[in-house]
Structure formats: structure tokens, C-alpha cells
Design a protein around this motif. Structure first.
Motif, mmCIF file in Angstrom:
data_model
loop_
_atom_site.group_PDB
_atom_site.id
_atom_site.type_symbol
_atom_site.label_atom_id
_atom_site.label_comp_id
_atom_site.label_asym_id
_atom_site.label_seq_id
_atom_site.Cartn_x
_atom_site.Cartn_y
_atom_site.Cartn_z
ATOM 1 N N PRO A 211 9.784 5.133 -1.251
ATOM 2 C CA PRO A 211 9.560 4.415 -0.091
ATOM 3 C C PRO A 211 9.347 2.908 0.105
ATOM 4 O O PRO A 211 9.765 2.204 0.872
ATOM 5 C CB PRO A 211 8.101 4.860 0.186
ATOM 6 C CG PRO A 211 7.511 5.393 -0.960
ATOM 7 C CD PRO A 211 8.698 5.876 -1.941
ATOM 8 N N THR B 92 5.588 11.804 -1.888
ATOM 9 C CA THR B 92 5.706 10.757 -1.013
ATOM 10 C C THR B 92 4.587 10.682 -0.123
ATOM 11 O O THR B 92 4.355 9.733 0.470
ATOM 12 C CB THR B 92 7.034 11.007 -0.253
ATOM 13 O OG1 THR B 92 8.162 11.024 -1.092
ATOM 14 C CG2 THR B 92 7.370 9.830 0.856
ATOM 15 N N ALA C 149 9.246 9.259 -5.814
ATOM 16 C CA ALA C 149 8.310 9.184 -4.357
ATOM 17 C C ALA C 149 7.290 8.518 -4.255
ATOM 18 O O ALA C 149 6.891 8.057 -3.172
ATOM 19 C CB ALA C 149 8.158 10.943 -4.383
ATOM 20 N N GLN D 132 10.403 7.106 4.268
ATOM 21 C CA GLN D 132 10.730 7.833 3.165
ATOM 22 C C GLN D 132 10.188 9.201 3.197
ATOM 23 O O GLN D 132 10.843 10.077 2.881
ATOM 24 C CB GLN D 132 10.326 7.328 1.711
ATOM 25 C CG GLN D 132 10.748 7.746 0.478
ATOM 26 C CD GLN D 132 12.269 7.766 0.383
ATOM 27 O OE1 GLN D 132 12.935 7.126 1.175
ATOM 28 N NE2 GLN D 132 12.870 8.578 -0.618
ATOM 29 N N SER E 27 5.857 3.929 5.055
ATOM 30 C CA SER E 27 5.949 4.778 4.029
ATOM 31 C C SER E 27 6.405 6.168 4.676
ATOM 32 O O SER E 27 6.897 6.728 4.000
ATOM 33 C CB SER E 27 4.807 5.009 3.104
ATOM 34 O OG SER E 27 4.408 3.906 2.317
#
Length: 495
Positions: free
Chosen positions: A406, A320, A401, A174, A171
Motif C-alpha cells: 500500500p 493489508t 501487504a 491496496q 491504504s
């Protein structure tokens, strides 16, 4: 009773015992792992997505600058600004296609180091630009590198990380992309387009330096028959005292892919899932919105559009980061569903905003010049209504997000077997950036054709479709080894 039928319960019991033993051994092994150098290798790799984010974010502050510049050789009109924003996706599609061959030929590490060169050269050409073509060439080169990065970095992380932290580290790709976008937006508040390009060239330079000291992935080394080097890489990534031979034994060495393999459900099923996830990610409208964020807020009558885009980018970074923390706890599928529902609602509301604000307005020509729209805005919307645009944008970005930003890249790096990972990932990246080009290049024409409200309602419907797709077709990969994920697609018991 058939002898085979009599033996099935016994075989199932034996298989269950083996799986329990494997999980026990795996847990015992993972308890001994030291993650310090794995985090260091991940940091070096995600400097690539940070650079990628600067590429994506650069066009939003740079386009208004280049539209207002006095030098006629560089000044962009409406059509040229559209190409400047979208041509990067052509380079990225080519980079993704090239990347599938590159990662299998020279490896993940060298591919990452190679990515930094077109990024540095591309921004250098933009900095030195004397005409439109130099601007376009610079954007294509940075796009080419972005396509490579979007393929190579998720593979590098998935093949170096273990299953306890693979979701979190995956992750981070992203997270760094959106951090780069926010960095470009913030830089655009204080710097002109040339100085901003100079700042954007710093992360790829650092990536090139850091990756020199990082290892190749153990899986790629094993596929090349370099077992000793693979064990050394694992000791670097897991700590000097861990049993490298044990993990090497778990990694299946597979042959090269052929057309006949397309009949294998372990090949075609993940390929369909990966391609559809990339399609749905881009047809949320995310790249069109981020490429033209500042101008969208101009159209929405928001007084300080440049500040609004920074707020939206900060929202994206925050959510994110939250997704990074919960990815290995909540799971991929739940986050994708919540993300899709949130985007469906927010884009529908954005359409309502534009519908309410589409009455006659005397100053609409200023907005139309900036973005090229022929649809009149009309009278000033009701007091405070312009904040609805910011709220809808922030909600959309938060939703994206948390899941569809991601997760497709993470799942792409998890679902393919070693022998088709390069080819499968290349096809996914090619589809992703081809769809990105279609969305960004046609975004303005679509708004002229079906109005701004209709465009956002269309994206809202597509987000609703991706929720349905996730529920029925996307597997949960949380906590599973790459081999267990492959067993799922083949319909075999994981073990």
C-alpha cells in the motif's frame, strides 16, 4: 555581527509561532469535521482498485483452465499463457501514461468514471472470446483501465481526505486490490474462466454508478478557478457546518509545470523518490508471484494449489487491513522497513526450499507442462517440506501487504505538488507497470536461466536494497499536510 545573522533567530521564532498557530487552528478545524460522506466518496473510488484486483487475480485460475480447454481456438500453450498473464501490464503502462494527461484535463472524478468503461468492455470481450486475440485484447483493455485506476484513485483520495485519515484511507486502495485478487482466486475454485470474467465485470459497473453522485476534488476545482464549487465539495466531504473558506485558503494554487521546474528540488526530489519506490515495489517479484501463484504451488508439489493461493490471498487481505489500521500511527517509513526485511527473509527461504527440492522426480513433466519449466524437480522432497513453500509465500505476502504493497501508492499521492501531480504520478505508474511487465514476462525465463532457487534469491537481494533505499531517501509523511511535505523536499521549515 551581520544584520541578517542578528535577525535569523527572530525570524525563526516568528516562524515557529506561526506554525504553532497554524497547527492549533488546524486541530480546531479537524475536531469539527464529520467524515461520513468522505468515507462514502472513498468507498465509491476504491471500487476501482477492487476491479483492478480482479484483473490481477483473474489470470491465476484462468490460465490452467485455458491450458486444459478442448477448443483449439482458445487453448493456450506455454508461450501464449505467458502473454495472457503479462500483456495486462502493457495496457496498464499505457493507462498510466495516458492517465497523467486525463486527470489534469477532465479531473479526477470523470477520470474514475472513464476507467470503468474499458474494464467492462475488456471483460465482455473475454467472455465472448472465440480466439486468442480476443483474449489478449480483453486483457489489454482491462490493463489499460487498471493503469488509470492505479494513478487516479490515490490522487482522488489524497485530495479529498484530510491529514488525520489520509494514511488510513489511502491504504484502502491496496486493501481493495488484494480483496479483488482473493475474490478472483475464490471464484476460480467454483467457476470456469467465462463465468469468472462475468463476476469480474460487476465491480466496475458499480463504480460507474456510485461515482455519479460523488464530488470532484477541491484541489482540482481550485486549480480550475472554481472556488465556489470547491467550497461546495468541501462541505459535502467535511460536513455542512465547517468553514470551507478556511481550507480553501490553505490549498496553494500553482501554475502549470515547465522544464525549468525540473531544477526545483520540490519537483525532482519527489519524482526520484516516487519512481524508485515503484521500481523497488515491482522488483520484489510480487506481480510475477501473484499472476502465477497457482502454478508456483504446482511446482512446489503442493497438493491443492488452488486452495493454497486462496490462503495466500486471504493472508494478504488480513495484513493489508492491519496496515490500513496502523498506517497513520506507525508511519510510512517504519512499515516500509519492516516490510522489506520480511520479504528479504521469506524469499531467501523460498530459494532454499526450491534448492532442496531440485533433485530428480519421475512426475516432473506434469509440472513442467503446466508452467513451462525445463528444470527438473527431482525426487519427492522430504515429508512435510512442501508446507515450507506455503509458509514462505504467506510470510512474503504478509510482509508485502504491511508496507511495500500500500505505501508506495500512498506516498506517490502525497509527495507531488499540485502543478506536477498529474505528470509525476503518470511517470510513476508508467515505471511501475513497465517493471511489472518485465518481471512477469521474464519470470519463467529467469527461472530457466538461473534456476528457481536463484530467481528467488535475486528477488531477496533486491528486497534488501529497498530497505537501504527507504532508510536514506524516503521521507516520513505521517500527519503532515501536502504543503508541509512539499516544504520538506524544498528544504523549507514546514508551516
Amino acid at each position: 555581527m551581520d544584520h541578517n545573522e542578528e535577525s535569523r533567530p527572530l525570524l525563526a521564532a516568528e516562524g515557529g509561532e506561526r506554525r504553532a498557530e497554524d497547527r492549533s487552528g488546524r486541530d480546531s478545524y479537524l475536531d469539527k469535521v464529520k467524515n461520513g460522506k468522505l468515507y462514502l466518496a472513498t468507498f465509491a473510488a476504491v471500487l476501482g482498485p477492487l476491479s483492478f484486483g480482479f484483473v490481477l487475480g483473474y489470470s491465476s485460475p484462468a490460465i490452467p483452465d485455458l491450458c486444459r480447454i478442448s477448443d483449439s481456438r482458445l487453448q493456450l500453450n506455454i508461450e501464449e499463457a505467458s502473454w495472457f498473464g503479462s500483456v495486462v501490464t502493457i495496457g496498464a503502462a499505457l493507462g498510466g501514461l495516458l492517465g497523467g494527461w486525463v486527470v489534469d484535463k477532465i479531473g479526477r472524478k470523470l477520470s474514475l468514471m472513464l476507467c470503468s468503461l474499458p474494464l467492462i468492455f475488456g471483460f465482455t470481450i473475454i467472455i465472448a472470446a472465440q480466439n486468442h486475440w480476443m483474449l489478449y485484447v480483453g486483457r489489454v483493455l482491462t490493463g489499460l483501465a487498471s493503469g488509470l485506476i492505479s494513478l487516479v484513485v490515490p490522487l482522488y483520495i489524497s485530495e479529498t481526505a484530510h491529514e488525520r485519515v489520509r494514511g488510513t484511507l489511502g491504504s484502502c486502495v491496496q486493501l481493495m486490490v488484494v480483496t479483488g485478487i482473493m475474490g478472483a482466486y475464490i471464484g476460480g475454485l467454483f467457476l470456469d474462466w467465462r463465468w469468472l470474467a462475468i463476476v469480474c465485470s460487476i465491480p466496475p459497473t458499480l463504480m460507474l454508478l456510485f461515482m455519479c453522485f460523488m464530488p470532484e476534488t477541491p484541489r482540482f476545482l481550485l486549480c480550475q478557478g472554481k472556488r465556489r464549487e470547491a467550497e461546495d465539495a468541501l462541505r459535502f466531504l467535511r460536513g455542512p457546518d465547517f468553514p470551507a473558506e478556511w481550507e480553501c485558503a490553505r490549498i496553494e494554487e500553482e501554475g502549470s509545470v515547465s522544464l525549468a521546474d525540473l531544477k526545483d528540488p520540490g519537483v525532482y526530489k519527489p519524482l526520484v523518490v516516487g519512481i524508485m519506490m515503484m521500481f523497488f515495489q515491482q522488483f520484489t517479484g510480487i506481480n510475477a508471484i501473484m499472476f502465477y501463484a497457482e502454478t508456483i504451488f504446482d511446482q512446489a508439489h503442493f497438493g491443492r494449489s488452488d486452495v493454497a493461493t486462496v490462503i495466500v490471498a486471504a493472508t494478504q487481505v488480513f495484513f493489508t487491513f492491519i496496515a490500513t489500521l496502523v498506517m497513520d500511527r506507525a508511519g510510512r517509513k517504519l512499515l516500509l522497513i519492516l516490510s522489506g526485511v520480511t520479504m528479504t527473509i521469506s524469499e531467501a527461504a523460498f530459494g532454499v526450499y526450491f534448492k532442496l527440492s531440485s533433485v530428480k522426480h519421475g512426475n516432473s513433466s506434469d509440472h513442467n507442462e503446466t508452467f513451462g519449466s525445463q528444470e527438473p524437480f527431482g525426487e519427492e522432497p522430504q515429508p512435510g517440506l512442501e508446507w515450507l513453500a506455503l509458509a514462505c509465500m504467506a510470510l512474503f505476502i504478509a510482509g508485502f501487504a504491511m508496507g511495500w504493497g500500500p505505501t508506495p501508492w500512498l506516498v506517490m499521492s502525497e509527495i507531488f505538488s499540485t502543478k506536477v501531480r498529474g505528470l509525476g504520478s503518470a511517470l510513476c505508474v508508467l515505471i511501475n507497470w513497465s517493471c511489472a511487465f518485465i518481471v512477469t514476462k521474464t519470470f519463467q525465463s529467469l527461472m530457466d536461466l538461473i534456476t528457481r532457487a536463484g530467481t528467488f534469491w535475486l528477488f531477496s537481494c533486491l528486497c534488501a536494497l529497498n530497505v537501504v533505499f527507504t532508510i536514506f531517501f524516503v521521507p516520513e509523511t505521517k500527519g503532515k499536510t501536502l504543503e508541509e511535505i512539499q516544504a520538506h523536499f524544498k528544504g523549507l521549515p514546514a508551516g
